[in-house]
Design a protein around this motif. Structure first.
Motif, PDB file in Angstrom:
ATOM      1  N   GLN A   1      -6.199   5.501  -1.459  1.00  0.00           N
ATOM      2  CA  GLN A   1      -6.837   4.190  -1.394  1.00  0.00           C
ATOM      3  C   GLN A   1      -5.900   3.136  -1.960  1.00  0.00           C
ATOM      4  O   GLN A   1      -5.409   3.248  -3.081  1.00  0.00           O
ATOM      5  CB  GLN A   1      -8.161   4.172  -2.163  1.00  0.00           C
ATOM      6  N   CYS A   2      -5.651   2.105  -1.176  1.00  0.00           N
ATOM      7  CA  CYS A   2      -4.790   1.015  -1.603  1.00  0.00           C
ATOM      8  C   CYS A   2      -5.576   0.125  -2.575  1.00  0.00           C
ATOM      9  O   CYS A   2      -6.650  -0.361  -2.248  1.00  0.00           O
ATOM     10  CB  CYS A   2      -4.339   0.206  -0.388  1.00  0.00           C
ATOM     11  N   PRO A   3      -5.055  -0.098  -3.783  1.00  0.00           N
ATOM     12  CA  PRO A   3      -5.795  -0.908  -4.754  1.00  0.00           C
ATOM     13  C   PRO A   3      -5.627  -2.398  -4.485  1.00  0.00           C
ATOM     14  O   PRO A   3      -4.680  -2.824  -3.819  1.00  0.00           O
ATOM     15  CB  PRO A   3      -5.149  -0.514  -6.085  1.00  0.00           C
ATOM     16  N   PRO A   4      -6.533  -3.226  -5.000  1.00  0.00           N
ATOM     17  CA  PRO A   4      -6.381  -4.678  -4.886  1.00  0.00           C
ATOM     18  C   PRO A   4      -5.153  -5.145  -5.670  1.00  0.00           C
ATOM     19  O   PRO A   4      -4.584  -4.410  -6.480  1.00  0.00           O
ATOM     20  CB  PRO A   4      -7.668  -5.228  -5.510  1.00  0.00           C
TER      21      PRO A   4
ATOM     22  N   CYS B   1       0.812  -1.222   0.000  1.00  0.00           N
ATOM     23  CA  CYS B   1       0.000   0.000   0.000  1.00  0.00           C
ATOM     24  C   CYS B   1       0.844   1.270   0.000  1.00  0.00           C
ATOM     25  O   CYS B   1       0.294   2.380   0.038  1.00  0.00           O
ATOM     26  CB  CYS B   1      -0.949  -0.008   1.196  1.00  0.00           C
ATOM     27  N   ALA B   2       2.155   1.110  -0.053  1.00  0.00           N
ATOM     28  CA  ALA B   2       3.025   2.290  -0.115  1.00  0.00           C
ATOM     29  C   ALA B   2       2.865   2.981  -1.464  1.00  0.00           C
ATOM     30  O   ALA B   2       2.764   2.337  -2.501  1.00  0.00           O
ATOM     31  CB  ALA B   2       4.476   1.881   0.089  1.00  0.00           C
ATOM     32  N   GLY B   3       2.820   4.294  -1.435  1.00  0.00           N
ATOM     33  CA  GLY B   3       2.670   5.052  -2.678  1.00  0.00           C
ATOM     34  C   GLY B   3       1.233   5.289  -3.089  1.00  0.00           C
ATOM     35  O   GLY B   3       0.971   5.884  -4.140  1.00  0.00           O
ATOM     36  N   TYR B   4       0.289   4.813  -2.267  1.00  0.00           N
ATOM     37  CA  TYR B   4      -1.130   5.043  -2.552  1.00  0.00           C
ATOM     38  C   TYR B   4      -1.723   5.822  -1.369  1.00  0.00           C
ATOM     39  O   TYR B   4      -2.219   5.224  -0.410  1.00  0.00           O
ATOM     40  CB  TYR B   4      -1.867   3.722  -2.738  1.00  0.00           C
ATOM     41  N   PRO B   5      -1.646   7.155  -1.397  1.00  0.00           N
ATOM     42  CA  PRO B   5      -2.033   7.958  -0.231  1.00  0.00           C
ATOM     43  C   PRO B   5      -3.525   7.934   0.072  1.00  0.00           C
ATOM     44  O   PRO B   5      -3.926   8.191   1.208  1.00  0.00           O
ATOM     45  CB  PRO B   5      -1.562   9.363  -0.610  1.00  0.00           C
TER      46      PRO B   5
END
Length: 208
Positions: free
Chosen positions: A128-131, A122-126
């Motif tokens: 929403q963390c994508p599937p 989830c790093a780099g997704y400020p």
């Protein structure tokens, strides 16, 4: 409950021929991936350790899986371990974009084990963390599949174990796109294998 990521699909066919209808249904079903989920947490833990399943892949018909972002949040690294069965070779890839195979890939040859890593998913997704989307493809078959679960002799069997997915801390940690198979404490996975499409097709053919 219905997963909003995969709404109902209506298909229109120019005729009622079995070949035409079946082709459209297979095309629609094949776009829906199976689901890989985390287990229920052990005492004091936030991640599951070793959970897995076996699968069979047919040449020319890749199998797709989806890991919901809820199982990726607050994790440092997810490890997907693939063990070959001596039926042939596989190529497995992970992508964060639906419909894309991705470039993070490994080769699983013969009886070898290979690990596909998703570091800091989830790093780099400020916002929403994508599937994560996983694709398993046959690159070489030895036509040795003879177990009871083999549908065709050219299928390639694999065993997949995952480590590091976020686990369930309570029954409240669920949503409409999460299905968990209960029962054995060592296995809490629900994987919708795409052989379901063949079952559906056989039922449809029987109605004609």
């Amino acid at each position: 409950m219905i997963d909003p990521s995969y709404p109902d699909v209506a298909t229109a066919s120019p005729d009622s021929k079995v070949e035409t209808v079946v082709s459209k249904i297979i095309s629609s079903i094949s776009t829906v991936p199976g689901r890989i989920t985390g287990a229920y947490c052990d005492d004091g833990k936030n991640q599951d350790t070793r959970t897995g399943f076996e699968g069979y892949v047919t040449p020319g018909f890749p199998i797709n899986y989806r890991i919901h972002s809820l199982f990726l949040e607050n994790t440092e690294e997810v490890r997907l371990k693939f063990q070959g069965s001596g039926h042939g070779n596989l190529r497995t890839c992970v992508s964060r974009d639906q419909g894309s195979i991705g470039t993070n890939c490994i080769e699983v040859k013969d009886l070898e084990e290979a690990v596909l890593k998703i570091p800091s998913p989830c790093a780099g997704y400020p916002y929403q963390c994508p599937p994560a989307y996983l694709t398993v493809t046959v690159t070489r078959t030895l036509t040795r599949c003879a177990e009871d679960d083999c549908r065709y002799p050219d299928q390639v069997r694999f065993l997949m174990r995952h480590e590091g997915l976020r686990c369930f801390r309570s029954p409240d940690f669920t949503d409409s796109s999460t299905v968990v198979a209960s029962g054995n404490s060592n296995l809490y996975l629900y994987v919708a294998f795409q052989t379901l499409s063949l079952y559906v097709v056989s039922k449809i053919i029987g109605t004609f």
